[in-house]
Write an enzyme that holds these catalytic residues in place. Structure first.
Site, mmCIF file in Angstrom:
data_model
loop_
_atom_site.group_PDB
_atom_site.id
_atom_site.type_symbol
_atom_site.label_atom_id
_atom_site.label_comp_id
_atom_site.label_asym_id
_atom_site.label_seq_id
_atom_site.Cartn_x
_atom_site.Cartn_y
_atom_site.Cartn_z
ATOM 1 N N ASN A 60 0.824 -1.204 0.000
ATOM 2 C CA ASN A 60 0.000 0.000 0.000
ATOM 3 C C ASN A 60 0.866 1.264 0.000
ATOM 4 O O ASN A 60 2.041 1.219 -0.356
ATOM 5 C CB ASN A 60 -1.014 -0.011 1.143
ATOM 6 C CG ASN A 60 -2.375 0.533 0.708
ATOM 7 O OD1 ASN A 60 -2.482 1.620 0.146
ATOM 8 N ND2 ASN A 60 -3.405 -0.250 0.954
ATOM 9 N N ARG A 61 0.290 2.382 0.415
ATOM 10 C CA ARG A 61 0.909 3.689 0.212
ATOM 11 C C ARG A 61 1.510 4.270 1.489
ATOM 12 O O ARG A 61 0.996 4.066 2.583
ATOM 13 C CB ARG A 61 -0.122 4.673 -0.357
ATOM 14 C CG ARG A 61 -0.609 4.290 -1.747
ATOM 15 C CD ARG A 61 -1.798 5.116 -2.162
ATOM 16 N NE ARG A 61 -2.198 4.811 -3.533
ATOM 17 C CZ ARG A 61 -3.011 3.809 -3.869
ATOM 18 N NH1 ARG A 61 -3.517 3.026 -2.931
ATOM 19 N NH2 ARG A 61 -3.315 3.596 -5.138
ATOM 20 N N HIS A 67 3.494 0.192 -2.689
ATOM 21 C CA HIS A 67 3.890 -1.222 -2.783
ATOM 22 C C HIS A 67 5.409 -1.416 -2.825
ATOM 23 O O HIS A 67 5.925 -2.238 -3.585
ATOM 24 C CB HIS A 67 3.241 -1.874 -4.002
ATOM 25 C CG HIS A 67 1.742 -2.000 -3.901
ATOM 26 N ND1 HIS A 67 1.085 -2.079 -2.690
ATOM 27 C CD2 HIS A 67 0.773 -2.055 -4.867
ATOM 28 C CE1 HIS A 67 -0.223 -2.195 -2.918
ATOM 29 N NE2 HIS A 67 -0.433 -2.174 -4.215
ATOM 30 N N HIS A 86 -0.859 -9.901 -3.893
ATOM 31 C CA HIS A 86 -1.682 -8.996 -4.694
ATOM 32 C C HIS A 86 -2.326 -9.731 -5.865
ATOM 33 O O HIS A 86 -2.260 -9.271 -7.004
ATOM 34 C CB HIS A 86 -0.822 -7.830 -5.202
ATOM 35 C CG HIS A 86 -1.601 -6.589 -5.524
ATOM 36 N ND1 HIS A 86 -2.624 -6.568 -6.436
ATOM 37 C CD2 HIS A 86 -1.504 -5.318 -5.053
ATOM 38 C CE1 HIS A 86 -3.101 -5.339 -6.529
ATOM 39 N NE2 HIS A 86 -2.438 -4.559 -5.691
ATOM 40 N N SER A 87 -2.979 -10.851 -5.592
ATOM 41 C CA SER A 87 -3.676 -11.559 -6.663
ATOM 42 C C SER A 87 -4.954 -10.825 -7.065
ATOM 43 O O SER A 87 -5.665 -10.261 -6.225
ATOM 44 C CB SER A 87 -4.025 -12.981 -6.226
ATOM 45 O OG SER A 87 -2.878 -13.796 -6.202
ATOM 46 N N ASP A 138 -11.142 1.000 -3.257
ATOM 47 C CA ASP A 138 -9.697 0.836 -3.082
ATOM 48 C C ASP A 138 -9.369 1.358 -1.689
ATOM 49 O O ASP A 138 -8.626 2.311 -1.522
ATOM 50 C CB ASP A 138 -8.919 1.586 -4.164
ATOM 51 C CG ASP A 138 -7.445 1.196 -4.201
ATOM 52 O OD1 ASP A 138 -7.061 0.246 -3.481
ATOM 53 O OD2 ASP A 138 -6.673 1.833 -4.941
ATOM 54 N N GLN A 140 -7.315 -4.556 2.367
ATOM 55 C CA GLN A 140 -7.546 -3.633 1.269
ATOM 56 C C GLN A 140 -8.472 -4.300 0.255
ATOM 57 O O GLN A 140 -8.156 -5.363 -0.288
ATOM 58 C CB GLN A 140 -6.218 -3.256 0.593
ATOM 59 C CG GLN A 140 -6.336 -2.135 -0.434
ATOM 60 C CD GLN A 140 -6.379 -0.745 0.202
ATOM 61 O OE1 GLN A 140 -6.217 -0.613 1.421
ATOM 62 N NE2 GLN A 140 -6.569 0.275 -0.599
ATOM 63 N N GLU A 184 -6.494 -7.775 -0.162
ATOM 64 C CA GLU A 184 -5.093 -7.749 0.248
ATOM 65 C C GLU A 184 -4.995 -7.604 1.767
ATOM 66 O O GLU A 184 -5.100 -6.497 2.301
ATOM 67 C CB GLU A 184 -4.370 -6.585 -0.433
ATOM 68 C CG GLU A 184 -4.495 -6.567 -1.945
ATOM 69 C CD GLU A 184 -4.215 -5.194 -2.514
ATOM 70 O OE1 GLU A 184 -3.119 -4.654 -2.239
ATOM 71 O OE2 GLU A 184 -5.106 -4.640 -3.203
#
Length: 355
Positions: free
Chosen positions: A81-82, A107, A181-182, A255, A293, A321
Site C-alpha cells: 500500500n501507500r 507497494h 496482490h492476486s 480501493d 484492502q 489484500e
C-alpha cells in the site's frame, strides 16, 4: 488428482537472470507460481459442476511481468500500500523512499519485492505440496533502512485451500508490511467478464476514508448506512456507479482499507467471503492481519493482454489484500509496522475455495 510439487524454467530476465516456475497440485486445487515477484501465475479451482478454471489474472510469459508490472499475483514489500510523500521517521531519522504513485510510495516502490527474482529455498509434497521463496533486501533498497531477509511459503494445506505464510527479519529497525496482490475473478479468467455481480462479505465495522492521493485521512469511519457496508454481503457493483458515496468517486471504485473485527489475531481469523452466483465458486479469506484492502480493479485500463488472450479491463477482477494499514509509519494511532532486530515479522493468510 495426485498430489505433487514440481519446478521448471519459466524464462530469462533482461539482465540474464533465470526465473523458475513451480506447480503445486492438491485435492480440488492447483497453483502455478513464478520466482519473479514470488507470484501466483495461475490458480485452478472447480465450479459447482466440478469444472476447473483459472481464477486469477496473470501473464502468459515473463517478458510482460518484467515490462508491464501490474502486481498480478505478486508478493508485495517491503511495504504494501501507500506511504504519504514516501517519507517517514524512524528513531528521529527522516527516511525518503522512492515515489512511484504521484507524490507517494506504493507497494515498496518501482523496484519493490514484486519486481525482484526470488530464490526457491524449499520445495516438496510431504506433508503437503509447498514451496518457499526467499530473498535478501539490502539496506537502502528503494530507500528502506536495514537489511531484510524475507520468505513466503505457499502450501496447499487442505482440499481447496491455499495458505500463504510470510516471514521477515531485519538487522536494523525498519518497517515491514507484506501481502499477496492476486487479482481474482471466480467466474474464470479464460473468458473475462466483470466481477460486479460477485457477492462480497467483509467482517469489518469500519474502514479508512482516503484523500485525493489515496492516503488515509486518519478517520476511522463506521460502514453502517454507507456503500462500504459489506457485513451482510452485497454485490461489488451495487453502489459502484450510483454516486452514493463520494469516497467511491475519489478512488474510482473500491480501493480502501477495512479495519477487520478480528484483526491482528495470532491465528488466521475470518476476514471476507466472495461468491460468484454464475459458477457457484466461493472464496473465503482468513488472516492474521488487522486490515484488508478491498480493490475493485479500478485501474485495469485495457492496456494489457493477459493469459488466454484476454484484455484486462476495469472491474474484470478484484483484490483482497490482507495487510497493516496504509501510511502506518506516519500514523502512530494505527497498528505498528516497525520491525526490530532480533524480532520476526509473521503474516499468514488462508484462501479456501468451495462451491
Amino acid at each position: 488428482m495426485s498430489i505433487a510439487a514440481t519446478r521448471r524454467p519459466f524464462g530469462t530476465l533482461s539482465d540474464g537472470g533465470a526465473v523458475e516456475a513451480v506447480e503445486l497440485i492438491g485435492e480440488g486445487i492447483s497453483v502455478r507460481l513464478i520466482g519473479f515477484g514470488a507470484a501466483i501465475q495461475s490458480l485452478y479451482v472447480p465450479d459447482r459442476h466440478g469444472r476447473m478454471a483459472d481464477v486469477v489474472l496473470g501473464y502468459p510469459d515473463l517478458g510482460l511481468y518484467e515490462t508491464r508490472p501490474l502486481y498480478l499475483g505478486a508478493t508485495i514489500g517491503r511495504y504494501a500500500n501507500r506511504i504519504a510523500h514516501g517519507r517517514f521517521e524512524i528513531d528521529g531519522r527522516l527516511v525518503q523512499l522512492a515515489c512511484n504513485n504521484g507524490a507517494n510510495s506504493l507497494h515498496g516502490g518501482p523496484g519493490g519485492f514484486h519486481h525482484r527474482n526470488w530464490t526457491i529455498a524449499a520445495l516438496g509434497d510431504d506433508p503437503v505440496p509447498s514451496v518457499t521463496f526467499e530473498r535478501v533486501s539490502p539496506d537502502g533498497e528503494e530507500g528502506f533502512p536495514g537489511t531484510v531477509t524475507a520468505s513466503v511459503r505457499y502450501a496447499l494445506t487442505a482440499p481447496g485451500e491455499l495458505t500463504i505464510a510470510f516471514e521477515a527479519e531485519s538487522d536494523a529497525p525498519t518497517i515491514v508490511n507484506l501481502t499477496n496482490h492476486s487479482f481474482f475473478n471466480l467466474a474464470g479468467t479464460e473468458r473475462l467478464r466483470a466481477i460486479l455481480d460477485h457477492r462480497l462479505t467483509v467482517d469489518a465495522d469500519a474502514y479508512l476514508p482516503i484523500d485525493a492521493g489515496s492516503i488515509p485521512t486518519g478517520e476511522v469511519r463506521l460502514v453502517e448506512g454507507t456503500a462500504f457496508d459489506f457485513r451482510s454481503g452485497r454485490a461489488f457493483g451495487e453502489h459502484l456507479h450510483d454516486g452514493a458515496d463520494p469516497q467511491i468517486a475519489v478512488a474510482r471504485g473500491y480501493d480502501h482499507n477495512y479495519v477487520l473485527n478480528a484483526g491482528g489475531s495470532v491465528e488466521p481469523a475470518f476476514a471476507a467471503r466472495v461468491e460468484d452466483p454464475a459458477s457457484g465458486r466461493v472464496m473465503e479469506l482468513h488472516t492474521t492481519e488487522p486490515g484488508l484492502q478491498v480493490y475493485s480493479g479500478n485501474f485495469l485500463d485495457a492496456s494489457t493482454v493477459g493469459k488466454y488472450g484476454q484484455v484486462q479491463r476495469q472491474s474484470d477482477a478484484f483484490c483482497l489484500e490482507p495487510q497493516h494499514f496504509p501510511d502506518s509509519p506516519n500514523r502512530p494511532e494505527f497498528p505498528s509496522v516497525r520491525l526490530e532486530p532480533g524480532a520476526r515479522y509473521r503474516h499468514t493468510s488462508i484462501y479456501r475455495f468451495t462451491t
